[in-house]
Design an enzyme around this catalytic site. Sequence first.
Site, PDB file in Angstrom:
ATOM      1  N   TRP A 158     -10.173   2.743   2.589  1.00 38.93           N
ATOM      2  CA  TRP A 158      -9.621   2.607   3.940  1.00 38.93           C
ATOM      3  C   TRP A 158     -10.202   3.596   4.938  1.00 38.93           C
ATOM      4  CZ3 TRP A 158      -7.951   7.507   4.004  1.00 38.93           C
ATOM      5  CH2 TRP A 158      -7.463   8.066   2.810  1.00 38.93           C
ATOM      6  N   LYS A 182     -12.772  -7.164  -1.403  1.00 37.17           N
ATOM      7  CA  LYS A 182     -11.349  -6.827  -1.238  1.00 37.17           C
ATOM      8  C   LYS A 182     -11.224  -5.545  -0.431  1.00 37.17           C
ATOM      9  CE  LYS A 182      -8.166  -4.529  -3.422  1.00 37.17           C
ATOM     10  NZ  LYS A 182      -7.451  -4.079  -2.191  1.00 37.17           N
ATOM     11  N   SER A 236     -10.981   6.093  -5.417  1.00 32.34           N
ATOM     12  CA  SER A 236     -10.587   7.270  -6.185  1.00 32.34           C
ATOM     13  C   SER A 236     -11.240   7.293  -7.565  1.00 32.34           C
ATOM     14  CB  SER A 236      -9.067   7.298  -6.350  1.00 32.34           C
ATOM     15  OG  SER A 236      -8.642   6.176  -7.096  1.00 32.34           O
ATOM     16  N   VAL A 251     -19.236  -6.798 -20.015  1.00 27.44           N
ATOM     17  CA  VAL A 251     -20.478  -6.062 -19.695  1.00 27.44           C
ATOM     18  C   VAL A 251     -20.942  -6.323 -18.263  1.00 27.44           C
ATOM     19  CG1 VAL A 251     -22.727  -5.346 -20.615  1.00 27.44           C
ATOM     20  CG2 VAL A 251     -21.064  -6.381 -22.136  1.00 27.44           C
ATOM     21  N   GLU A 257     -18.597   4.780  -6.381  1.00 29.85           N
ATOM     22  CA  GLU A 257     -18.712   5.908  -5.441  1.00 29.85           C
ATOM     23  C   GLU A 257     -17.309   6.498  -5.323  1.00 29.85           C
ATOM     24  OE1 GLU A 257     -18.235   8.060  -2.955  1.00 29.85           O
ATOM     25  OE2 GLU A 257     -19.133   7.073  -1.207  1.00 29.85           O
ATOM     26  N   CYS A 291     -15.388  10.863   1.760  1.00 34.03           N
ATOM     27  CA  CYS A 291     -15.723  11.139   0.360  1.00 34.03           C
ATOM     28  C   CYS A 291     -16.619  12.373   0.242  1.00 34.03           C
ATOM     29  CB  CYS A 291     -16.381   9.929  -0.282  1.00 34.03           C
ATOM     30  SG  CYS A 291     -17.730   9.271   0.692  1.00 34.03           S
ATOM     31  N   GLU A 389      -9.624  16.468  -5.069  1.00 33.65           N
ATOM     32  CA  GLU A 389      -9.927  15.850  -3.780  1.00 33.65           C
ATOM     33  C   GLU A 389      -8.622  15.653  -3.000  1.00 33.65           C
ATOM     34  OE1 GLU A 389     -11.394  11.669  -3.539  1.00 33.65           O
ATOM     35  OE2 GLU A 389     -13.006  12.562  -2.373  1.00 33.65           O
ATOM     36  N   TRP A 455     -27.482   6.950  -0.998  1.00 38.85           N
ATOM     37  CA  TRP A 455     -26.135   7.522  -0.948  1.00 38.85           C
ATOM     38  C   TRP A 455     -25.451   7.296  -2.289  1.00 38.85           C
ATOM     39  CZ3 TRP A 455     -23.646  10.423   2.636  1.00 38.85           C
ATOM     40  CH2 TRP A 455     -22.287  10.665   2.420  1.00 38.85           C
TER      41      TRP A 455
HETATM   42  P1  NAI Z   1      -7.699   3.846  -4.526  1.00 39.33           P
HETATM   43  O1  NAI Z   1      -8.899   4.226  -5.314  1.00 39.33           O
HETATM   44  O2  NAI Z   1      -6.455   3.493  -5.244  1.00 39.33           O
HETATM   45  O3  NAI Z   1      -8.065   2.586  -3.573  1.00 39.33           O
HETATM   46  C1  NAI Z   1      -9.369   2.185  -3.231  1.00 39.33           C
HETATM   47  C2  NAI Z   1      -9.492   0.671  -3.398  1.00 39.33           C
HETATM   48  O4  NAI Z   1      -9.298   0.337  -4.767  1.00 39.33           O
HETATM   49  C3  NAI Z   1      -8.448  -0.142  -2.629  1.00 39.33           C
HETATM   50  O5  NAI Z   1      -9.055  -1.324  -2.156  1.00 39.33           O
HETATM   51  C4  NAI Z   1      -7.416  -0.455  -3.689  1.00 39.33           C
HETATM   52  O6  NAI Z   1      -6.647  -1.599  -3.417  1.00 39.33           O
HETATM   53  C5  NAI Z   1      -8.293  -0.659  -4.908  1.00 39.33           C
HETATM   54  N1  NAI Z   1      -7.631  -0.478  -6.197  1.00 39.33           N
HETATM   55  C6  NAI Z   1      -6.594   0.353  -6.489  1.00 39.33           C
HETATM   56  N2  NAI Z   1      -6.252   0.245  -7.784  1.00 39.33           N
HETATM   57  C7  NAI Z   1      -7.087  -0.674  -8.330  1.00 39.33           C
HETATM   58  C8  NAI Z   1      -7.236  -1.216  -9.640  1.00 39.33           C
HETATM   59  N3  NAI Z   1      -6.453  -0.832 -10.648  1.00 39.33           N
HETATM   60  N4  NAI Z   1      -8.209  -2.124  -9.854  1.00 39.33           N
HETATM   61  C9  NAI Z   1      -9.013  -2.514  -8.852  1.00 39.33           C
HETATM   62  N5  NAI Z   1      -8.910  -2.044  -7.604  1.00 39.33           N
HETATM   63  C10 NAI Z   1      -7.968  -1.133  -7.325  1.00 39.33           C
HETATM   64  O7  NAI Z   1      -7.425   5.018  -3.476  1.00 39.33           O
HETATM   65  P2  NAI Z   1      -6.045   5.378  -2.723  1.00 39.33           P
HETATM   66  O8  NAI Z   1      -4.896   5.230  -3.665  1.00 39.33           O
HETATM   67  O9  NAI Z   1      -6.007   4.603  -1.461  1.00 39.33           O
HETATM   68  O10 NAI Z   1      -6.264   6.911  -2.366  1.00 39.33           O
HETATM   69  C11 NAI Z   1      -5.955   7.934  -3.310  1.00 39.33           C
HETATM   70  C12 NAI Z   1      -7.016   8.996  -3.285  1.00 39.33           C
HETATM   71  O11 NAI Z   1      -8.261   8.445  -3.689  1.00 39.33           O
HETATM   72  C13 NAI Z   1      -7.312   9.617  -1.930  1.00 39.33           C
HETATM   73  O12 NAI Z   1      -6.412  10.620  -1.601  1.00 39.33           O
HETATM   74  C14 NAI Z   1      -8.714  10.130  -2.145  1.00 39.33           C
HETATM   75  O13 NAI Z   1      -8.672  11.374  -2.802  1.00 39.33           O
HETATM   76  C15 NAI Z   1      -9.335   9.109  -3.068  1.00 39.33           C
HETATM   77  N6  NAI Z   1     -10.156   8.150  -2.309  1.00 39.33           N
HETATM   78  C16 NAI Z   1     -11.502   8.334  -2.280  1.00 39.33           C
HETATM   79  C17 NAI Z   1     -12.291   7.505  -1.511  1.00 39.33           C
HETATM   80  C18 NAI Z   1     -13.765   7.684  -1.440  1.00 39.33           C
HETATM   81  O14 NAI Z   1     -14.395   7.273  -0.473  1.00 39.33           O
HETATM   82  N7  NAI Z   1     -14.387   8.241  -2.424  1.00 39.33           N
HETATM   83  C19 NAI Z   1     -11.718   6.432  -0.689  1.00 39.33           C
HETATM   84  C20 NAI Z   1     -10.294   6.282  -0.849  1.00 39.33           C
HETATM   85  C21 NAI Z   1      -9.564   7.135  -1.618  1.00 39.33           C
HETATM   86 MG    MG Z   2      -4.509   4.218  -5.395  1.00 43.22          MG
END
Ligand code: NAI
Ligand code: MG
Length: 493
Positions: A158, A182, A236, A251, A257, A291, A389, A455
């Site tokens: 997001w 998604k 995450s 597989v 990322e 990130c 993070e 990246w």
């Molecule tokens: P998240 O990793 O849960 O969400 C990111 C995406 O993954 C969303 O589209 C979500 O719907 C999807 N997702 C969640 N659980 C899933 C699953 N089991 N299988 C497939 N897709 C799934 O991140 P969240 O909960 O919004 O944020 C939590 C923490 O994650 C943040 O505080 C931050 O530290 C980290 N984060 C890191 C990001 C990055 O750019 N590296 C981006 C967003 C969050």
């Molecule tokens: Mg989450």
Amino acid sequence: MASEAKASPRRYPMYINGEFVESADKKYFPVVDPSTEEVMAEVPEANETDVNRAVAAAKAAFDSGAWPQTTAQDRGRILFRLAERIRKEAPHLAELEARNSGKPIVEAEYDINDAATCFEYYGGMATKILGQVNPVPDNALSLSLREPIGVAAQIIPWNYPLLMAAWKLAPAIAAGCTCILKPAEQTPLTALEFASYLADAGLPAGVVNIITGFGETCGAPLVKHPDVDKVAFTGSAEVGKAIMRAAADTVKRVTLELGGKSPNIFFADADFESAIDGALFGVFINQGEVCSAGSRILVEKSIYPKFVEAMSAKAKTIRLGPPLERETKMGPLVSKDQFDRVRSYQELGKKEGKVAAGGGRSASFKRGYYVEPTIFYDVDNTARIAQEEIFGPVAAVIPFADEAEALRIANATPYGLAAAVWSRDIFKAFRMVKALRAGIVWVNHMQPTYVEAPWGGYKQSGFGRELGPWGIEEYLETKQVHINLNEQPIGWY
Ligand code: NAI
Ligand code: MG
């Protein structure tokens, strides 16, 4: 009789097989404006039934119909048309992005421009995907052909909603894959707007499907679907690990990322004013929801007190405000969940370090998920606020004695996405560049990102590279072809 009821929020449809649709069970979920905490729209809550529909559409579009017949030139033109459309709709897209994510409008405008640039870049690259002739011995012609991997599931976060959609979709389309994107449940709106450009640009039905839903009920079934050939994920570390496990059964190709805890390293010989600006920009841009945020600020001891003081003084002047005001430099965090998470780290930081700036919710706003830009100093690198993070405007400042110690602290993290070094000594700066275990290293800057350059992360920040020619590799298979030029029988038996 006068009614007090507010107009109900706009309902967006999602996009499957070239059609704008509801979810199978017609359920919707609310999308919240983080500056007002009010519902600004509703979007379909896709579940496994919808995932199956979208994957079937993507598989059919990959296997037959117009898409496999398109030329590289066709795909390039489609991407250019998408870029042009994004540029045309940029004012509207930027406003929608700022409202939905909370980021300042000026930053949202940069993001939308970058999204268009990404489509242009891969529009040009579609016609530059080259095979190879392999120099084998014998009377044979050996070729390597590049072919699309197939159906790609693309799950995005997001913090840069439309830009992350562009990073995923543009190379996949250029390569000839088909996609199920998604968006994050918090910020689906610009991707759903973008869905309405796809058919106009000439993309056949089913090539790009955009479905909205939650991680467990929509993301997870998408990742384990046997007809999905590749999963590209940004988010995450925790979910990244779950995706890797789920992808193992069939597989699937996976690229991840996963963010980081990137060090921003300041030597005493750096230009002081640029250093202070670079420290602030590195960790506070996009509310720190980045990130590659430079959330560990390593400072050489001889300038440390002066640095903490100057950085904190300037941090206190950062203008928080509603995302749509052009003077705003920091908006609210994206959601209540993220607000609670960042608030808890602010409280933890008061135990693990000393407060130099901020430390709480912003007192200037009655509503909205605003937190103060926060700086903790005298933080030990083993503290949780230096290892985990946070994904918000929270910096941990850590002193170091010399180059060796800076390097040791910088690399003492499970992550390895990015790092930055500030120094006017090119020998020292370049030694650090080589020794840092990170996928992106900036010198005398932090955060500039170019579509032409790779990246991605080392260690638990993930694997695979997006952008540049690396980005398209992740959507291509390599087929070896051997053509016998010898008309004689093989003659072995
Ligand atoms: P998240 O990793 O849960 O969400 C990111 C995406 O993954 C969303 O589209 C979500 O719907 C999807 N997702 C969640 N659980 C899933 C699953 N089991 N299988 C497939 N897709 C799934 O991140 P969240 O909960 O919004 O944020 C939590 C923490 O994650 C943040 O505080 C931050 O530290 C980290 N984060 C890191 C990001 C990055 O750019 N590296 C981006 C967003 C969050
Ligand atoms: Mg989450």
